[in-house]
Write a protein that holds these residues in place. Structure first.
Motif, PDB file in Angstrom:
ATOM      1  N   LEU A 247      38.278  37.844  -6.133  1.00  9.78           N
ATOM      2  CA  LEU A 247      39.210  37.204  -5.201  1.00  9.78           C
ATOM      3  C   LEU A 247      39.755  38.234  -4.232  1.00  9.78           C
ATOM      4  N   ARG A 248      40.218  37.755  -3.083  1.00 13.17           N
ATOM      5  CA  ARG A 248      40.940  38.620  -2.151  1.00 13.17           C
ATOM      6  C   ARG A 248      42.036  37.802  -1.496  1.00 13.17           C
ATOM      7  N   THR A 249      43.018  38.520  -0.996  1.00 10.79           N
ATOM      8  CA  THR A 249      44.131  37.855  -0.337  1.00 10.79           C
ATOM      9  C   THR A 249      44.011  38.011   1.173  1.00 10.79           C
TER      10      THR A 249
ATOM     11  N   GLU B 225      54.279  41.077  -3.099  1.00  6.07           N
ATOM     12  CA  GLU B 225      55.277  42.089  -3.442  1.00  6.07           C
ATOM     13  C   GLU B 225      55.577  42.083  -4.933  1.00  6.07           C
ATOM     14  N   LYS B 226      54.955  41.169  -5.666  1.00  2.00           N
ATOM     15  CA  LYS B 226      55.072  41.090  -7.116  1.00  2.00           C
ATOM     16  C   LYS B 226      53.734  40.579  -7.638  1.00  2.00           C
TER      17      LYS B 226
ATOM     18  N   MET C 219      48.289  44.574  -4.249  1.00  3.61           N
ATOM     19  CA  MET C 219      46.825  44.577  -4.161  1.00  3.61           C
ATOM     20  C   MET C 219      46.343  43.444  -3.248  1.00  3.61           C
ATOM     21  N   THR C 220      45.186  43.658  -2.625  1.00  4.30           N
ATOM     22  CA  THR C 220      44.595  42.624  -1.779  1.00  4.30           C
ATOM     23  C   THR C 220      43.323  42.055  -2.391  1.00  4.30           C
ATOM     24  N   GLU C 221      42.888  42.612  -3.521  1.00  7.68           N
ATOM     25  CA  GLU C 221      41.715  42.106  -4.220  1.00  7.68           C
ATOM     26  C   GLU C 221      42.002  42.073  -5.710  1.00  7.68           C
ATOM     27  N   GLY C 222      41.297  41.190  -6.399  1.00  9.14           N
ATOM     28  CA  GLY C 222      41.461  41.101  -7.845  1.00  9.14           C
ATOM     29  C   GLY C 222      40.284  40.369  -8.465  1.00  9.14           C
TER      30      GLY C 222
END
Length: 170
Positions: free
Chosen positions: A67-69, A75-76, A121-124
């Motif tokens: 996934l990515r944002t 912020e949490k 984070m921007t990916e997970g």
């Protein structure tokens, strides 16, 4: 002649600095999440199709979904919601995946704790736990997955918010 050049330059500078500043909205007020498979191109509304084959004696296996944002960075620790999508028609010898029979449901209390994108984070990656169904030998189980809305994220770009997992058993 120099005076004319300086006056023209001064007029241009005054004009530039006197322009009204307009705020440009780039719609970053929200956070979005979508699947992330950089070597895939959306087709028929799905970002990618993942093929999985149960062979041997394994009864459970885990696939990590990328996934990515987009938009604001969390912020949490931010919760991701996944949901099953049921197609109206499936190809011959394909059946819809049944929660608890073919995969651990997305709303399972133990599993849902893993559906997080960490702070900053921007990916997970989130797990998809598949279950073997010996009665499905010779058939393909289709699990279509979409990103749902959560308190932390909205679904991202539509063609990047759905994937398909095809599971076969030997």
């Amino acid at each position: 002649m120099n005076l004319i050049k300086y006056l023209a330059f001064a007029i241009i500078l005054c004009h530039l600095f006197s322009c009204e500043k307009v705020a440009v909205s780039n719609n970053l007020e929200d956070s979005y999440v979508e699947f992330y498979y950089p070597n895939s191109w959306p087709s028929n509304g799905y970002l990618t199709t993942i093929n999985y084959n149960f062979n041997g004696t394994k009864d459970l296996d885990t696939i990590m979904l990328d996934l990515r944002t987009r938009g604001l960075v969390p912020e949490k620790d931010a919760v991701v919601v996944l949901k099953q999508i049921k197609e109206q028609t499936l190809p011959t010898n394909y059946v819809h995946a049944v929660p608890s029979l073919h995969f651990i449901p997305f709303d399972d209390s133990q599993l849902s704790k893993s559906y997080i994108i960490a702070k900053g984070m921007t990916e997970g990656k989130v797990p998809l736990i598949l279950k073997k169904d010996p009665l499905m030998i010779g058939k393909t189980i289709q699990l279509s997955i979409g990103v749902g809305e959560s308190p932390d994220f909205k679904p991202g770009v539509i063609n990047y918010s759905k994937i398909k997992v095809l599971v076969t058993t030997n």
